[in-house]
Write a protein that holds these residues in place. Structure first.
Motif, PDB file in Angstrom:
ATOM      1  N   VAL A  72       0.753  -1.237  -0.142  1.00  0.00           N
ATOM      2  CA  VAL A  72      -0.102   0.094  -0.125  1.00  0.00           C
ATOM      3  C   VAL A  72       0.822   1.289   0.028  1.00  0.00           C
ATOM      4  N   ALA A  73       0.249   2.294  -0.469  1.00  0.00           N
ATOM      5  CA  ALA A  73       0.849   3.666  -0.470  1.00  0.00           C
ATOM      6  C   ALA A  73      -0.288   4.808  -0.365  1.00  0.00           C
ATOM      7  N   GLU A  74      -0.060   5.639   0.541  1.00  0.00           N
ATOM      8  CA  GLU A  74      -1.210   6.631   0.752  1.00  0.00           C
ATOM      9  C   GLU A  74      -2.541   6.120   1.054  1.00  0.00           C
ATOM     10  N   THR A  75      -2.751   5.131   1.779  1.00  0.00           N
ATOM     11  CA  THR A  75      -4.003   4.295   2.225  1.00  0.00           C
ATOM     12  C   THR A  75      -4.415   4.342   3.207  1.00  0.00           C
ATOM     13  N   THR A  76      -5.718   4.659   3.485  1.00  0.00           N
ATOM     14  CA  THR A  76      -6.547   4.535   4.656  1.00  0.00           C
ATOM     15  C   THR A  76      -7.034   3.270   4.985  1.00  0.00           C
ATOM     16  N   ILE A  77      -6.689   2.777   5.854  1.00  0.00           N
ATOM     17  CA  ILE A  77      -7.190   1.213   6.514  1.00  0.00           C
ATOM     18  C   ILE A  77      -7.990   1.277   7.929  1.00  0.00           C
ATOM     19  N   THR A  78      -9.040   1.072   8.047  1.00  0.00           N
ATOM     20  CA  THR A  78      -9.828   1.349   9.320  1.00  0.00           C
ATOM     21  C   THR A  78     -10.652   0.127   9.535  1.00  0.00           C
ATOM     22  N   ASN A  79     -10.841  -0.381  10.959  1.00  0.00           N
ATOM     23  CA  ASN A  79     -11.681  -1.333  11.293  1.00  0.00           C
ATOM     24  C   ASN A  79     -11.726  -2.510  10.380  1.00  0.00           C
ATOM     25  N   CYS A  80     -10.387  -2.955  10.087  1.00  0.00           N
ATOM     26  CA  CYS A  80     -10.231  -4.233   9.311  1.00  0.00           C
ATOM     27  C   CYS A  80      -9.620  -5.608  10.279  1.00  0.00           C
ATOM     28  N   THR A  81     -10.014  -6.461   9.941  1.00  0.00           N
ATOM     29  CA  THR A  81      -9.676  -7.747  10.781  1.00  0.00           C
ATOM     30  C   THR A  81      -9.036  -8.805   9.792  1.00  0.00           C
ATOM     31  N   ASN A  82      -8.018  -9.649  10.034  1.00  0.00           N
ATOM     32  CA  ASN A  82      -7.620 -10.805   9.418  1.00  0.00           C
ATOM     33  C   ASN A  82      -7.632 -11.902  10.349  1.00  0.00           C
ATOM     34  N   TYR A  83      -8.232 -13.065   9.872  1.00  0.00           N
ATOM     35  CA  TYR A  83      -8.442 -14.175  10.380  1.00  0.00           C
ATOM     36  C   TYR A  83      -7.608 -15.327   9.846  1.00  0.00           C
ATOM     37  N   GLY A  84      -7.414 -14.819   8.779  1.00  0.00           N
ATOM     38  CA  GLY A  84      -6.545 -16.036   7.696  1.00  0.00           C
ATOM     39  C   GLY A  84      -5.130 -16.496   7.985  1.00  0.00           C
ATOM     40  N   ASP A  85      -4.715 -17.482   7.621  1.00  0.00           N
ATOM     41  CA  ASP A  85      -3.242 -17.839   8.002  1.00  0.00           C
ATOM     42  C   ASP A  85      -2.344 -17.285   6.668  1.00  0.00           C
ATOM     43  N   ILE A  86      -1.275 -16.723   6.933  1.00  0.00           N
ATOM     44  CA  ILE A  86      -0.557 -16.105   6.175  1.00  0.00           C
ATOM     45  C   ILE A  86       0.896 -16.676   6.269  1.00  0.00           C
ATOM     46  N   GLU A  87       1.195 -17.425   5.076  1.00  0.00           N
ATOM     47  CA  GLU A  87       2.436 -18.377   4.808  1.00  0.00           C
ATOM     48  C   GLU A  87       3.275 -17.667   3.881  1.00  0.00           C
ATOM     49  N   GLY A  88       4.705 -17.804   3.931  1.00  0.00           N
ATOM     50  CA  GLY A  88       5.455 -17.215   2.971  1.00  0.00           C
ATOM     51  C   GLY A  88       6.782 -16.711   3.525  1.00  0.00           C
ATOM     52  N   ARG A  89       7.469 -15.883   2.878  1.00  0.00           N
ATOM     53  CA  ARG A  89       8.795 -15.398   3.103  1.00  0.00           C
ATOM     54  C   ARG A  89       8.781 -13.810   2.485  1.00  0.00           C
ATOM     55  N   ASN A  90       9.800 -13.189   3.009  1.00  0.00           N
ATOM     56  CA  ASN A  90      10.098 -11.742   2.860  1.00  0.00           C
ATOM     57  C   ASN A  90       9.094 -10.980   3.639  1.00  0.00           C
ATOM     58  N   TYR A  91       8.229 -10.014   2.970  1.00  0.00           N
ATOM     59  CA  TYR A  91       7.226  -9.037   3.729  1.00  0.00           C
ATOM     60  C   TYR A  91       5.765  -9.586   3.910  1.00  0.00           C
ATOM     61  N   LEU A  92       5.451  -9.972   5.226  1.00  0.00           N
ATOM     62  CA  LEU A  92       4.327 -10.585   5.555  1.00  0.00           C
ATOM     63  C   LEU A  92       3.797  -9.802   6.640  1.00  0.00           C
ATOM     64  N   GLY A  93       2.423  -9.769   6.617  1.00  0.00           N
ATOM     65  CA  GLY A  93       1.539  -9.014   7.593  1.00  0.00           C
ATOM     66  C   GLY A  93       0.357  -9.547   7.974  1.00  0.00           C
ATOM     67  N   GLY A  94      -0.241  -9.491   8.760  1.00  0.00           N
ATOM     68  CA  GLY A  94      -1.882  -9.557   9.104  1.00  0.00           C
ATOM     69  C   GLY A  94      -2.785  -8.628   8.501  1.00  0.00           C
ATOM     70  N   ILE A  95      -2.442  -7.245   8.613  1.00  0.00           N
ATOM     71  CA  ILE A  95      -3.128  -6.176   7.825  1.00  0.00           C
ATOM     72  C   ILE A  95      -2.313  -5.897   6.495  1.00  0.00           C
ATOM     73  N   VAL A  96      -1.147  -5.413   6.690  1.00  0.00           N
ATOM     74  CA  VAL A  96      -0.306  -4.821   5.513  1.00  0.00           C
ATOM     75  C   VAL A  96       1.001  -5.512   5.304  1.00  0.00           C
ATOM     76  N   GLY A  97       1.396  -6.142   4.063  1.00  0.00           N
ATOM     77  CA  GLY A  97       2.727  -6.607   3.897  1.00  0.00           C
ATOM     78  C   GLY A  97       3.772  -5.458   3.870  1.00  0.00           C
ATOM     79  N   GLN A  98       3.545  -4.570   3.053  1.00  0.00           N
ATOM     80  CA  GLN A  98       4.406  -3.693   2.833  1.00  0.00           C
ATOM     81  C   GLN A  98       3.894  -1.998   2.609  1.00  0.00           C
ATOM     82  N   LEU A  99       4.454  -1.014   3.389  1.00  0.00           N
ATOM     83  CA  LEU A  99       3.878   0.018   3.329  1.00  0.00           C
ATOM     84  C   LEU A  99       4.891   1.139   2.544  1.00  0.00           C
ATOM     85  N   ASP A 100       4.486   1.664   1.397  1.00  0.00           N
ATOM     86  CA  ASP A 100       5.625   2.347   0.758  1.00  0.00           C
ATOM     87  C   ASP A 100       5.233   3.993   1.165  1.00  0.00           C
ATOM     88  N   GLY A 101       6.446   4.760   1.217  1.00  0.00           N
ATOM     89  CA  GLY A 101       6.297   6.086   1.547  1.00  0.00           C
ATOM     90  C   GLY A 101       6.086   6.609   2.838  1.00  0.00           C
TER      91      GLY A 101
END
Length: 268
Positions: free
Chosen positions: A239-268
């Motif tokens: 994401v970049a220049e993004t508004t994220i509000t009242n969001c939830t994650n219940y899924g499994d996240i699997e991988g390498r490098n940039y991982l996140g429950g809500i956001v993986g990578q924030l630019d800027g």
């Protein structure tokens, strides 16, 4: 976001700042008996004899109408076909009036081609779309951006997406692959999303990538996401220049490098 190692994203082409693989059209052999071939929407005429007629009539008043309704799979596929032919629905609203089960055929996302966007409003009205299946070994001219929607600059709201199965090397998003200056509100996703590209890739349960700016609010992801590398997150991958509000994650996240429950990578 959690980081392990350096991110290396290699791409053969760049579309609007998004690294994607080169789109290579796949030539389909001509079939001698045209009556046995499926229409471009991906609907088998043998199992849905009304599909061709729906494809011709749904949205035929596009130039004058400002509101459209969808109650069947055939109508949803006709909508996708129109968007992929360049109709961006600016200033128009599309409402889902019934639950829809996608049966058998591979899903072609709404505005999935590299040069298309959905710029209108899609209101699911709390209805469910289930059974979306999209599997690609490589991108095609028809599907450069996998998800229910490909590229969105408008508003998607009140959509429940259940039992999806998306697998491709492209930027995979449940609701949309790319959000650019748009809004996704009160949507939920469950199922499986897999990025097949080695040491690269991009995926999000709601959106794979927010480009330029965007708003994601009141959304829930229950889909499991996996990748061999790259950027993966429950709500939005990158994401970049993004508004994220009242969001939830219940899924499994699997991988390498940039991982996140809500956001993986924030630019800027």
């Amino acid at each position: 976001a959690m980081m392990a190692g350096m991110l290396s994203v290699q791409a053969l082409a760049v579309e609007d700042g998004i690294p994607v693989q080169e789109v290579i059209p796949i030539e389909t052999p001509q079939t001698p008996d045209a009556t046995n071939s499926a229409p471009e929407s991906g609907i088998d005429e043998d199992t849905d004899p009304d599909a061709t007629q729906v494809e011709k009539t749904w949205g035929s008043d596009y130039d004058t109408a400002t509101e459209f309704t969808i109650s069947t799979e055939a109508e949803l596929r006709a909508f996708a076909k129109m968007a992929n032919e360049g109709k961006d629905f600016t200033g128009k609203t599309v409402k889902l009036t019934e639950n829809i089960v996608l049966t058998g055929e591979q899903w072609i996302p709404i505005a999935a081609k590299a040069n298309t966007f959905f710029a209108g409003t899609f209101d699911g009205q709390g209805n469910t779309i289930s059974g979306l299946t999209l599997t690609l070994e490589a991108p095609t001219a028809d599907v450069a951006f996998p998800g229910l929607f490909g590229k969105v600059s408008g508003t998607i709201q009140n959509v429940i997406l259940e039992d999806i199965n998306i697998s491709s090397p492209q930027p995979n998003g449940g609701i949309a692959s790319v959000l650019k200056d748009g809004t996704i509100d009160s949507c939920s996703v469950s199922g499986q999303i897999q990025v097949t590209a080695n040491n690269q890739g991009l995926a999000g349960g709601i959106v794979a990538m927010v480009q330029s700016s965007g708003t994601i609010k009141n959304c829930k992801n229950e889909a499991d996401l996996s990748s061999q590398g790259g950027i993966v997150a429950g709500i939005a991958g990158r994401v970049a220049e993004t508004t994220i509000t009242n969001c939830t994650n219940y899924g499994d996240i699997e991988g390498r490098n940039y991982l996140g429950g809500i956001v993986g990578q924030l630019d800027g």
